[in-house]
Scaffold this motif. Structure first.
Motif, PDB file in Angstrom:
ATOM      1  N   ALA A 557      15.568  37.129 -52.833  1.00  0.00           N
ATOM      2  CA  ALA A 557      15.490  36.241 -54.058  1.00  0.00           C
ATOM      3  C   ALA A 557      15.303  36.681 -55.295  1.00  0.00           C
ATOM      4  N   MET A 558      14.684  37.898 -55.547  1.00  0.00           N
ATOM      5  CA  MET A 558      14.598  38.547 -56.823  1.00  0.00           C
ATOM      6  C   MET A 558      16.164  39.022 -57.168  1.00  0.00           C
ATOM      7  N   TYR A 559      16.839  39.637 -56.167  1.00  0.00           N
ATOM      8  CA  TYR A 559      18.191  39.961 -56.588  1.00  0.00           C
ATOM      9  C   TYR A 559      19.077  38.941 -56.717  1.00  0.00           C
ATOM     10  N   GLN A 560      18.594  37.759 -56.258  1.00  0.00           N
ATOM     11  CA  GLN A 560      19.528  36.436 -56.647  1.00  0.00           C
ATOM     12  C   GLN A 560      19.373  36.109 -58.022  1.00  0.00           C
ATOM     13  N   ALA A 561      17.976  36.172 -58.438  1.00  0.00           N
ATOM     14  CA  ALA A 561      17.708  35.797 -59.805  1.00  0.00           C
ATOM     15  C   ALA A 561      18.356  36.885 -60.901  1.00  0.00           C
ATOM     16  N   LYS A 562      18.441  38.159 -60.617  1.00  0.00           N
ATOM     17  CA  LYS A 562      19.262  39.054 -61.226  1.00  0.00           C
ATOM     18  C   LYS A 562      20.678  38.505 -61.491  1.00  0.00           C
ATOM     19  N   GLN A 563      21.224  38.447 -60.334  1.00  0.00           N
ATOM     20  CA  GLN A 563      22.602  37.723 -60.138  1.00  0.00           C
ATOM     21  C   GLN A 563      22.960  36.501 -61.230  1.00  0.00           C
ATOM     22  N   ALA A 564      21.910  35.923 -61.232  1.00  0.00           N
ATOM     23  CA  ALA A 564      21.910  34.593 -61.851  1.00  0.00           C
ATOM     24  C   ALA A 564      21.625  34.700 -63.414  1.00  0.00           C
ATOM     25  N   GLY A 565      21.653  35.730 -63.677  1.00  0.00           N
ATOM     26  CA  GLY A 565      21.678  36.089 -65.318  1.00  0.00           C
ATOM     27  C   GLY A 565      20.231  36.538 -65.783  1.00  0.00           C
TER      28      GLY A 565
END
Length: 855
Positions: A557-565
């Motif tokens: 989920a944290m990696y998704q936040a990184k991907q989201a900007g």
């Protein structure tokens, strides 16, 4: 009146006196050697014997005395005359009974015996009643008494002091008896010399008439028989005494031997005990641990130096005091005393044979932790207890520090990964009972590496400490804030709602609070810093997953936040997790591929403007047994992240060098060069230059045949390090090409400083040069700039004749692309070389057709 004497009877009286004296003295000697009633018996026997000797001598002496008139004696008075003689002898012997006979006692005994002899004589003379009465010469009277006393004293001196003149015992006995007999008879006959009987005197005695020599002989014989019996009895007793003395001597010797042995054994035991006590005392006093001994009432009887140092008391201050009053803190004394009372009544204690930890009290009132072990034993009929104590303050500090090191992050003092896992495992077990949801927030700081690289790790540490404090301010006391490492933090929110939607909302509220708080400016030393977090949230409930799975979901989920900007939060997305798992599986496959030979090195030819093959570029491919051919763009990025790119890069280098060594030994291919791509991680290794040099030496190839292709981003990420390494390799002949030129942010200022030999035009510009005016201008500019810098230019991705003709017109002289050949295996490439050989040309030539490309 005339007196007549019977000399035979006189001699007989002297013999009786000497014999009686010998017997009496023999009895006196036995008296002194015997003890108790036996000694008394010999004393009485000796006294009676001496009294009889005196009386018998007087009796016989009186029979030797004759007057012209008949004589008769008063019988009662005659018999009574024996009493003072016996009494005086008994008294004298009594005086001599003591073990040590002094001269005074000898004199007193002589005095008593002389007085007894005199008394007996004159009482006996009184039994001879004459009329007129017998008168005595005073001088002779006194002389007779003196003779009796002096002779008795001399006789006793002879007996008891004879050893001083070295006389044998039998000689002393004989002389003593002779002197004593002469004393008795001498006194008698001296006294008779002073007797005066008037003429015409008449004897007025009773009916007893003593005038027969036969009677004297009978009395003498009876006396001598008595004396002989006494001597035999004394001799037998002496012999028995000697036998007993010998036996006693042997017993005494045995006793002495046993006593000596016992004394030696006792002395040895005492010595051993003394040595043992010294050793024990040495051990007790030298022991590093405190040793205290208590009686059954708890009173101290021993307190060694270690205890003095540890508790601050002197030994003499505490001996006799109660153990609890000295060492035990006030709050624990009651329980301690109750335990001692129970021990005193039952002899049992729950503390015996165990090591326990408790608090003790110093003399100054300070409490500190100790380790205590107690043993009990019986000593002199009492039950004693010995306590062994050790100050464990330092150990407790060490345990606390070890616990902190094991479970807490040393920088932020937050729980570390290990403690976080333990708490998560405990929560997963407890969630079944509580039926509530919990959430885990995985927090990563955005661009933290940039801060470390520009400001240093000390500044980065200060930021991490401030982040830890802000995180703790955002959550409840029952929640957990932990640091996993680096700039990664985890927050566990416990006991949220039992409804998943409500629990998700609660977790999102906390996550947004964390994001805003961490996004506020930081004042670090003398500058302001702005940092934002990327937050991943995963909800969990009961034992539906493991700790590893839970952390993996939050990390996804944290990696998704990184991907989201970045600077945002995301909840766990199963699709993203599946993608990451596939990526991880591919990474494992890549590791196996390197070991099992699934990686292949393909070659794509490079040609000049004359269509001559001048070399090739080595391109890596992965032949996956299930997924088929995998291109570098699909596996190189995570190979970089996992550091697998390092062994892969070394494999590419060695494979390329092996190909160059093969070419170098063939006249047709000896001038061909081979280009390989170098990854950023591989190039940034501290020993990169040494690796290249050792590999070239291993395959013994010419360095100028090897070309290293570097990207703009790689070179300009650390320009100083790049220039240094490139120059070192350029100095030995290695060529460098700038790959994908024009796609990055190359600085013309540094470009001229780089030891490049070639610039490679990226395929993205080549693809549209026939239809896009902008790409034409860019390509022409790159070629012109390279020529002005003295650099070669090669264009990649040439697929059409139009592209080739434009590049030729623009001045490009080297080409690479499908127009000439696709990447092929090394064997196929060498076959192409063989087919294109032109004996008149330096390089093999090729022909190409827009309709029929090399395959």
């Amino acid at each position: 009146m005339n007196i007549f004497w019977n000399t035979s009877l006189i001699a007989l009286s002297v013999i009786v006196a000497v014999a009686g004296s010998f017997t009496a003295l023999a009895h006196a000697a036995r008296m002194r050697h015997a003890q108790g009633s036996t000694s008394i018996a010999w004393m009485v026997s000796g006294g009676i014997t001496l009294g009889m000797a005196i009386w018998s001598m007087h009796f016989v002496g009186m029979l030797a005395f004759h007057l012209p008139i008949p004589l008769s004696y008063d019988l009662p008075l005659t018999l009574l005359s024996a009493v003072p003689a016996m009494a005086a002898a008994l008294l004298g012997f009594y005086v001599l009974r003591t073990p040590a006979v002094s001269n005074t006692r000898i004199f007193l005994a002589g005095l008593f015996m002389g007085a007894g002899i005199s008394s007996m004589h004159y009482i006996g003379m009184a039994a001879l009643k004459m009329s007129p009465a017998i008168t005595y010469n005073p001088g002779i009277y006194a002389l007779s008494i003196f003779i009796a006393i002096a002779a008795s004293w001399i006789a006793l001196l002879m007996m008891f002091r004879g050893e001083q003149i070295k006389l044998p015992e039998y000689v002393r006995f004989a002389l003593g008896s002779l002197v004593m007999g002469l004393a008795i008879s001498g006194m008698h006959y001296t006294s008779m010399q002073g007797v005066t009987i008037s003429p015409g005197s008449v004897c007025m005695g009773g009916a007893v008439h003593i005038d027969s020599p036969a009677l004297a002989i009978i009395v003498s014989l009876v006396s001598l028989l008595w004396f002989g019996g006494g001597i035999l009895a004394a001799s037998f007793d002496q012999r028995l005494a000697r036998h007993n003395a010998l036996a006693l001597s042997q017993l005494q010797h045995l006793h002495s031997t046993l006593e000596k042995s016992a004394n030696d054994a006792a002395a040895s035991m005492l010595h051993d005990l003394s040595e043992s006590e010294k050793k024990m005392r040495s051990v007790v006093e030298g022991a590093l641990d405190c040793i205290v001994m208590m009686d059954e009432k708890g009173s101290l009887v021993e307190f060694n130096p270690a205890a003095e140092r540890t508790f601050g008391y002197k030994r003499e201050e505490v001996i006799g005091r109660n153990f609890a009053d000295v060492i035990i803190p006030f709050a624990s004394r009651k329980a301690h005393r109750e335990g001692f009372e129970r021990f005193g009544k039952t002899g049992q204690s729950t503390m015996l044979g165990k090591r326990i930890e408790l608090n003790a009290m110093h003399a100054n009132g300070r409490e500190f932790p100790v380790e205590l072990a107690i043993t009990a034993f019986d000593w002199t009929g009492s039950r004693m207890m010995v306590g062994f104590l050790r100050d464990i303050t330092e150990r407790k500090k060490a345990e606390f520090e070890i616990n902190n090191l094991a479970f807490y992050d040393p920088l932020t003092k937050l729980p570390n990964r290990r403690l976080l896992r333990e708490r998560l495992e405990s929560m997963l077990d407890m969630e079944v009972a509580y039926k509530t949801y919990s959430a885990i927030l995985f927090i990563d700081l955005d661009n933290f590496k940039t801060l470390n690289d520009t400001r240093g790790h000390d500044i980065g540490d200060l930021l991490l400490m401030e982040v830890a404090e802000r995180l703790k301010s955002c959550v409840r006391s029952e929640d957990t804030v932990a640091r996993l490492g680096g700039d990664e933090f985890v927050v566990i929110l416990e006991y949220l709602s039992g409804d998943i939607e409500q629990a998700t909302i609660q977790a999102e509220v906390v996550g947004e609070k964390v994001r805003k708080v961490l996004g506020q400016p930081y004042l670090i030393q003398d500058f302001d810093h702005y940092s934002t977090p990327s937050i991943g949230i995963s909800m969990f409930h009961s034992q539906e997953m493991t700790v590893d799975e839970l952390l993996k979901r939050a990390d996804t989920a944290m990696y998704q936040a990184k991907q989201a900007g970045r600077n945002t939060l995301r909840f766990f997305d199963p699709a993203m997790q599946a993608e990451l798992e596939a990526r991880a599986a591919l990474e494992d496959d890549l590791r196996f591929a390197l070991e099992s030979g699934q990686l292949k090195l393909l070659l794509q030819m490079q040609v000049n403007e004359l269509n001559q093959i001048i070399g090739a570029e080595a391109l890596i491919r992965w032949e996956h047994p299930e997924q088929g051919l995998i291109y570098p763009s699909q596996f190189v990025p995570f190979a970089e992240e996992s550091l697998l790119i390092l062994p892969i890069g070394q494999w590419v280098l060695e494979t390329a060098c092996a190909q160059l060594m093969e070419w170098q030994n063939n006249p047709v291919t000896q001038d061909l060069s081979l280009a390989i791509n170098v990854s950023a991680r591989q190039f940034r290794q501290a020993n990169f230059v040494e690796q290249i040099q050792s590999t070239l030496a291993k395959f013994d190839i010419s360095p100028h045949k090897l070309k290293l292709e570097l990207t703009e981003s790689l070179v300009f990420d650390n320009i100083a390090d790049s220039i240094r390494k490139m120059r070192e390799l350029r100095a030995i002949g290695i060529n460098f090409a700038m790959d994908d030129f024009g796609t990055g942010y190359a600085s013309l200022i540094y470009l001229k400083s780089l030891p490049l030999s070639q610039i490679k035009i990226d395929r993205s510009f080549v693809r549209d040069i026939a239809v896009d005016r902008d790409d034409e201008i860019i390509v022409q500019t790159i070629i012109s700039m390279a020529h002005n810098l003295g650099l070669e230019v090669i264009a990649e991705g040439v697929e059409t004749v139009a592209q080739l003709e434009f590049l030729r017109k623009s001045g490009c002289k080297a080409f690479q692309g499908h127009l000439f050949s696709k990447p092929v295996s090394q064997a196929e490439f060498n076959k192409l070389i063989s087919q294109s050989v032109n004996s008149n040309d330096r390089f093999p030539s090729i022909t190409y057709s827009p309709l029929a490309l090399w395959t």
